[in-house]
Design a protein around this motif. Structure first.
Motif, mmCIF file in Angstrom:
data_model
loop_
_atom_site.group_PDB
_atom_site.id
_atom_site.type_symbol
_atom_site.label_atom_id
_atom_site.label_comp_id
_atom_site.label_asym_id
_atom_site.label_seq_id
_atom_site.Cartn_x
_atom_site.Cartn_y
_atom_site.Cartn_z
ATOM 1 N N ALA A 579 0.846 -1.191 0.000
ATOM 2 C CA ALA A 579 0.000 0.000 0.000
ATOM 3 C C ALA A 579 0.880 1.239 0.000
ATOM 4 O O ALA A 579 1.726 1.420 0.880
ATOM 5 N N LEU A 580 0.670 2.115 -0.982
ATOM 6 C CA LEU A 580 1.481 3.315 -1.152
ATOM 7 C C LEU A 580 0.568 4.534 -1.208
ATOM 8 O O LEU A 580 -0.388 4.573 -2.001
ATOM 9 N N ALA A 581 0.841 5.505 -0.359
ATOM 10 C CA ALA A 581 -0.001 6.700 -0.283
ATOM 11 C C ALA A 581 0.248 7.600 -1.482
ATOM 12 O O ALA A 581 1.390 7.759 -1.939
ATOM 13 N N ARG A 582 -0.821 8.223 -1.965
ATOM 14 C CA ARG A 582 -0.741 9.182 -3.057
ATOM 15 C C ARG A 582 -1.598 10.395 -2.687
ATOM 16 O O ARG A 582 -2.663 10.267 -2.089
ATOM 17 N N TRP A 583 -1.102 11.579 -3.091
ATOM 18 C CA TRP A 583 -1.820 12.803 -2.746
ATOM 19 C C TRP A 583 -1.640 13.834 -3.831
ATOM 20 O O TRP A 583 -0.518 14.112 -4.255
ATOM 21 N N ARG A 584 -2.761 14.379 -4.262
ATOM 22 C CA ARG A 584 -2.736 15.466 -5.240
ATOM 23 C C ARG A 584 -3.393 16.689 -4.601
ATOM 24 O O ARG A 584 -4.597 16.681 -4.318
ATOM 25 N N SER A 585 -2.587 17.713 -4.392
ATOM 26 C CA SER A 585 -3.084 18.936 -3.758
ATOM 27 C C SER A 585 -3.608 19.891 -4.824
ATOM 28 O O SER A 585 -2.970 20.072 -5.868
ATOM 29 N N PRO A 586 -4.746 20.526 -4.582
ATOM 30 C CA PRO A 586 -5.252 21.521 -5.530
ATOM 31 C C PRO A 586 -4.300 22.691 -5.733
ATOM 32 O O PRO A 586 -4.312 23.328 -6.772
ATOM 33 N N VAL A 587 -3.455 22.961 -4.731
ATOM 34 C CA VAL A 587 -2.518 24.087 -4.816
ATOM 35 C C VAL A 587 -1.166 23.641 -5.357
ATOM 36 O O VAL A 587 -0.589 24.277 -6.243
ATOM 37 N N LEU A 588 -0.645 22.526 -4.826
ATOM 38 C CA LEU A 588 0.694 22.072 -5.169
ATOM 39 C C LEU A 588 0.713 21.094 -6.334
ATOM 40 O O LEU A 588 1.783 20.779 -6.860
ATOM 41 N N GLY A 589 -0.433 20.586 -6.689
ATOM 42 C CA GLY A 589 -0.482 19.569 -7.729
ATOM 43 C C GLY A 589 -0.161 18.210 -7.141
ATOM 44 O O GLY A 589 -0.341 17.952 -5.944
ATOM 45 N N SER A 590 0.345 17.298 -7.975
ATOM 46 C CA SER A 590 0.696 15.957 -7.518
ATOM 47 C C SER A 590 1.993 16.026 -6.712
ATOM 48 O O SER A 590 3.051 16.362 -7.244
ATOM 49 N N VAL A 591 1.887 15.713 -5.434
ATOM 50 C CA VAL A 591 3.045 15.804 -4.533
ATOM 51 C C VAL A 591 3.697 14.432 -4.445
ATOM 52 O O VAL A 591 3.028 13.451 -4.105
ATOM 53 N N PRO A 592 5.002 14.312 -4.736
ATOM 54 C CA PRO A 592 5.668 13.009 -4.642
ATOM 55 C C PRO A 592 5.567 12.430 -3.242
ATOM 56 O O PRO A 592 5.610 13.167 -2.239
ATOM 57 N N PRO A 593 5.435 11.107 -3.128
ATOM 58 C CA PRO A 593 5.298 10.498 -1.791
ATOM 59 C C PRO A 593 6.451 10.827 -0.864
ATOM 60 O O PRO A 593 6.237 11.089 0.340
ATOM 61 N N GLN A 594 7.694 10.796 -1.402
ATOM 62 C CA GLN A 594 8.817 11.068 -0.511
ATOM 63 C C GLN A 594 8.769 12.489 0.048
ATOM 64 O O GLN A 594 9.293 12.773 1.123
ATOM 65 N N VAL A 595 8.073 13.381 -0.680
ATOM 66 C CA VAL A 595 7.976 14.762 -0.223
ATOM 67 C C VAL A 595 6.965 14.882 0.913
ATOM 68 O O VAL A 595 7.272 15.413 1.983
ATOM 69 N N PHE A 596 5.730 14.390 0.711
ATOM 70 C CA PHE A 596 4.748 14.596 1.771
ATOM 71 C C PHE A 596 4.958 13.655 2.953
ATOM 72 O O PHE A 596 4.579 13.963 4.081
ATOM 73 N N VAL A 597 5.588 12.489 2.729
ATOM 74 C CA VAL A 597 5.926 11.626 3.868
ATOM 75 C C VAL A 597 6.989 12.301 4.726
ATOM 76 O O VAL A 597 6.919 12.297 5.971
ATOM 77 N N ALA A 598 7.990 12.889 4.059
ATOM 78 C CA ALA A 598 9.020 13.607 4.814
ATOM 79 C C ALA A 598 8.422 14.789 5.576
ATOM 80 O O ALA A 598 8.762 15.043 6.738
ATOM 81 N N ALA A 599 7.474 15.497 4.914
ATOM 82 C CA ALA A 599 6.825 16.615 5.594
ATOM 83 C C ALA A 599 6.010 16.131 6.788
ATOM 84 O O ALA A 599 5.955 16.790 7.836
ATOM 85 N N ALA A 600 5.360 14.973 6.660
ATOM 86 C CA ALA A 600 4.589 14.420 7.773
ATOM 87 C C ALA A 600 5.488 14.074 8.949
ATOM 88 O O ALA A 600 5.138 14.322 10.118
ATOM 89 N N GLU A 601 6.650 13.500 8.666
ATOM 90 C CA GLU A 601 7.572 13.142 9.748
ATOM 91 C C GLU A 601 8.076 14.386 10.461
ATOM 92 O O GLU A 601 8.204 14.412 11.685
ATOM 93 N N ARG A 602 8.359 15.416 9.710
ATOM 94 C CA ARG A 602 8.944 16.608 10.307
ATOM 95 C C ARG A 602 7.916 17.445 11.059
ATOM 96 O O ARG A 602 8.264 18.182 11.974
ATOM 97 N N SER A 603 6.651 17.366 10.656
ATOM 98 C CA SER A 603 5.613 18.192 11.275
ATOM 99 C C SER A 603 4.767 17.430 12.277
ATOM 100 O O SER A 603 3.774 17.954 12.776
ATOM 101 N N GLY A 604 5.125 16.170 12.583
ATOM 102 C CA GLY A 604 4.386 15.409 13.574
ATOM 103 C C GLY A 604 3.086 14.818 13.078
ATOM 104 O O GLY A 604 2.218 14.464 13.880
ATOM 105 N N LEU A 605 2.946 14.675 11.752
ATOM 106 C CA LEU A 605 1.712 14.123 11.187
ATOM 107 C C LEU A 605 1.877 12.679 10.744
ATOM 108 O O LEU A 605 0.937 12.100 10.179
ATOM 109 N N ILE A 606 3.041 12.089 10.982
ATOM 110 C CA ILE A 606 3.319 10.763 10.423
ATOM 111 C C ILE A 606 2.386 9.708 11.011
ATOM 112 O O ILE A 606 1.965 8.775 10.303
#
Length: 812
Positions: A579-606
């Motif tokens: 299972a691999l997470a995917r996210w497309r933001s209306p503002v940022l467009g398609s965000v690569p998984p390594q980008v939003f996973v890293a952001a989740a880890e750094r911001s406490g959302l992991i």
């Protein structure tokens, strides 16, 4: 504050202490209460002394001896009480509170001895006491020790020599005025010898000095408010002694044979007040309390020595106009006063110069502290940001390139935890020295905080080249307390592009930070140059957008889960999906998984991200099993930092129950981007999950935190070979040896192996020869929505079967 008030509870309001009574109501201000108690004690002592003096004076004419005995006995008792009180309470005090009491105790011992000699002559002596006498020596001991005691009340910011000079200027000026108007003629008329003359003026002169210093201390607040009540009583006692001394000097100068008891009240009240002052306890000063001082009081303190001096000058000028000559006392005392004023001015000039120098040094120190790291001495974040902003501004005007490195030490917490923070600080200092050695004199090296450093480079230097020098320098061990400490670092690098005229310093910092974090995800200990794939990670609002998506806000873009098949490479059968997470933001467009996973880890959302992916994956897998794929397993990524957390166990248990998914259909993949905080707790948690049938896999094995140590410490079921061990490299023999060894060790431990990044038939053949029969990669399919999955034996995969035959198929 008196001892009776020491147990009063108080609270500060606006700088004033307030007491509360036992009924919870507000009582009087502590300062007002203390001054009221002081006034009461003073009145009581003076009243008692007056009663004794008046009684002795009434008896003086008819019962002379009785009156003298009463008067002298009261003076002796008061002096002895002062000496004993100062010594006794000095033993219980500390610091200056002890020293001024003991000094006064010594002074009153001498004064009491003088009083004994005087009384002996008065009561038993047949002849008049000679002048000067041993009694005078005893009496004059008190002013010497009293002066030293008063100087104990001064603060460090007001040195005793300055206070003494101010007092002497006042005393000298007043003495000249008194001498020129009346005192001179009186003393000259009643002092036939030099000794008598010296004694005659010693008493009023010493008294003037003490009274002047008390006035300077009290009136112009040269002491703290906690010491004022005691000093007030002490000052009043010395003033009472001075009044009686003045009467005595006057009577001596007039040739009087005795002194009426009424004029001796000061000799009784003075020592008694000092005894009371010694017994008084200073209240505890509130931390940070500073005696208030108005401009008027400051101006008054500065001008006070000059007021009597000005009056003296007017007197001398008047004598010069009228033709009156100055006698030798006026001449010498006047010259002495002028000399003291000159010395006082020199001291003032020196104090001002030293003050200005201290201010300059303080400003320089504050500026240094504001822009430098206190531990390493490097520039801090504020200074670095200022220099980076200046460099970016030059880049805009002159199109000069700006190079930037962000250095983050890997696993530095382990150094602090194992060796202590002192050793960690030594390592940080050593790192700072090596970073500076890797740069030129025009570059800026800064410590941004913790184990993070930044380097602003001259535009002519390639950041990657400097980064490689840094990595090489950090590979050398540090010698800390006889032990070798080796640290590594993940380095992000970025260089400006002339096509970005609106680039800001903050944007550049976010880019280099994103590059550094991308390096940590890639395995640590590497330098990563900022690239387009990391664009989303440097967006300042990325964590906000991600949090909104996790909350399910419709305008944030939904979080979706795609699945990539895991197959038996021998026959192409899909046995599991990841299972691999995917996210497309209306503002940022398609965000690569390594980008939003890293952001989740750094911001406490992991944790929230992991839980949502787990919930969706279990729901979809349960649906697939319900459609007939009963042997399918789903792999779900879980941050290693959560392993061992009871909340994770409960979440997994409830999710399995909610979707009716058997536990043996779930595989938890521990990602390598963070560290397992407690291996023992993680092992126990994994064993409890295995009781539910849940299996554990180490993701990206061979990089990051997933090492052979985890194979030993954790009950691992599956190892996923990182693609760096399965793809062709320049050191193919070394890579193949490592990969074959990992497979062999895993099989020996009963652990299944899945190869990641399988894209070619050549890789399949090599992996099969190693004994690895499970694979995942683009050769078998990209990640896709659950509806597009092909489960079973797709015909498109039949040509992927290895020419080596169909060996025993391992189970997951």
């Amino acid at each position: 504050m008196p001892a009776t008030a020491r147990n009063s509870s108080g609270v500060r309001f606006g700088g004033s202490a307030v007491r509360y009574d036992g009924r919870g109501g507000m009582a009087t201000h502590t300062g007002d209460w203390s001054m009221t108690a002081t006034r009461t004690r003073v009145l009581a002592v003076v009243g008692a002394a007056a009663v004794i003096g008046i009684t002795a004076h009434v008896l003086y004419q008819r019962y002379h001896v009785a009156a003298v005995v009463i008067d002298d006995s009261a003076q002796l008792a008061a002096g002895l009480a002062a000496a004993v009180s100062c010594w006794w309470y000095g033993r219980k005090a500390q610091g200056r509170e002890r020293y001024w009491r003991w000094l006064l105790a010594a002074g009153f011992v001498g004064w009491t001895i003088g009083m004994v000699i005087w009384s002996w002559y008065q009561v038993f002596g047949g002849d008049l006491m000679p002048s000067p006498s041993w009694a005078d020596a005893g009496y004059l001991t008190l002013p010497v020790f009293a002066l030293a005691a008063l100087l104990m009340f001064t603060k460090r910011s007001h040195p005793p020599p300055v206070l003494v000079l101010d007092g002497l200027v006042v005393v000298g000026s007043l003495f000249m005025l008194a001498w020129a108007t009346a005192l001179g003629a009186v003393v000259k008329g009643g002092a036939p010898s030099t000794g008598e003359f010296v004694v005659a003026i010693a008493y009023p002169l010493s008294d003037l000095v003490l009274v002047a210093i008390v006035a300077l201390l009290l009136v112009f607040r040269r002491i703290g408010p906690n010491e004022r009540p005691g000093l007030l009583e002490l000052g009043l006692g010395l003033i009472a002694l001075s009044v009686s001394d003045s009467f005595f000097a006057y009577l001596v100068s007039r040739g009087a044979e005795d002194m009426p008891p009424l004029l001796n009240i000061g000799f009784i009240a003075g020592p008694a007040l000092v005894a009371v002052a010694a017994a008084a306890r200073s209240r505890n000063q509130v931390p940070g309390e500073v005696p208030s001082r108005s401009r008027a009081s400051e101006l008054g303190y500065l001008l006070l020595p000059y007021a009597p001096l000005a009056a003296t000058g007017i007197l001398i000028f008047t004598k010069m106009i009228t033709g009156t000559r100055l006698d030798w006392v006026e001449t010498y005392v006047g010259l002495l006063v002028i000399g003291m004023v000159v010395v006082r001015q020199l001291i003032t000039l020196l104090e001002n110069r030293l003050l200005l120098e201290r201010v300059r040094q303080g400003q320089a120190q504050l500026e240094y502290q504001a822009y430098h790291d206190p531990l390493t001495g490097l520039a801090n974040r504020a200074r670095f940001h200022d220099r980076l902003a200046a460099a970016v501004e030059v880049h805009r005007r002159e199109h000069r390139q700006v190079g930037l490195l962000f250095v983050d030490l890997d696993d530095f917490k382990l150094v602090n935890d194992s060796l202590g923070h002192a050793a960690g600080d030594s390592v940080l200092c050593g790192v700072s020295e090596r970073l500076q050695a890797c740069t030129s004199g025009v570059d800026t090296v800064a410590r941004l905080g913790g184990d993070e450093f930044a380097m602003l480079l001259d535009g002519t230097v390639e950041p990657q080249e400097v980064g490689e020098r840094v990595l090489s320098a950090l590979r050398q061990p540090f010698q800390i307390g006889g032990r070798q400490v080796i640290v590594s670092a993940s380095i992000g690098a970025v260089i400006t592009d002339t096509s970005e005229p609106d680039l800001t310093a903050d944007a550049l910092l976010r880019r280099v930070d994103a590059a550094m974090y991308g390096g940590k995800q890639a395995g640590k200990g590497v330098i990563t140059v900022y690239r387009k794939e990391l664009v989303g990670l440097d967006h300042p609002d990325l964590p906000t957008f991600l949090a909104a998506a996790l909350r399910g806000e419709p305008d944030a873009g939904p979080l979706r889960v795609h699945y990539q098949p895991i197959v038996h490479m021998s026959n192409g059968e899909t046995v599991a999906v990841e299972a691999l997470a995917r996210w497309r933001s209306p503002v940022l467009g398609s965000v690569p998984p390594q980008v939003f996973v890293a952001a989740a880890e750094r911001s406490g959302l992991i944790a929230e991200l992991d839980d949502q992916v787990l919930d969706i994956a279990c729901r979809d897998t349960a649906a697939l099993i319900g459609n007939g794929d009963s042997q399918l397993r789903v792999h779900v990524n879980i941050s290693a930092s959560r392993l061992g957390c009871p909340y994770l166990e409960e979440t997994i248990r409830q999710t399995l129950i909610r979707h009716g998914l058997p536990g043996d259909r779930l595989v938890l993949e521990i990602t390598e981007t963070s560290q397992i905080p407690d291996l023992n707790a993680a092992a126990e948690s994994t064993r409890r999950l295995r009781q539910l049938g849940v299996k554990l896999a180490l993701d990206d094995f061979g990089t990051g935190y997933n090492t052979l140590a985890h194979l030993h410490a954790l009950p691992v079921d599956i190892v996923k070979l990182d693609h760096s061990l399965t793809t062709h490299t320049d050191e193919q023999e070394r890579t193949e040896a490592l990969g074959r060894s990992v497979v062999s060790i895993s099989h020996a431990l009963g652990i299944s192996v899945i190869a990641e990044g399988v894209e070619t038939q050549a890789q399949v053949g090599r992996l099969m020869r190693w004994g690895c029969h499970l694979g995942q990669g683009y050769l078998y399919g990209r990640s896709m929505p659950v509806g597009a999955l092909e489960i079973g034996y797709p015909a498109a995969r039949e040509h992927h079967v290895s020419e080596a035959g169909s060996p025993r198929i391992p189970s997951l």
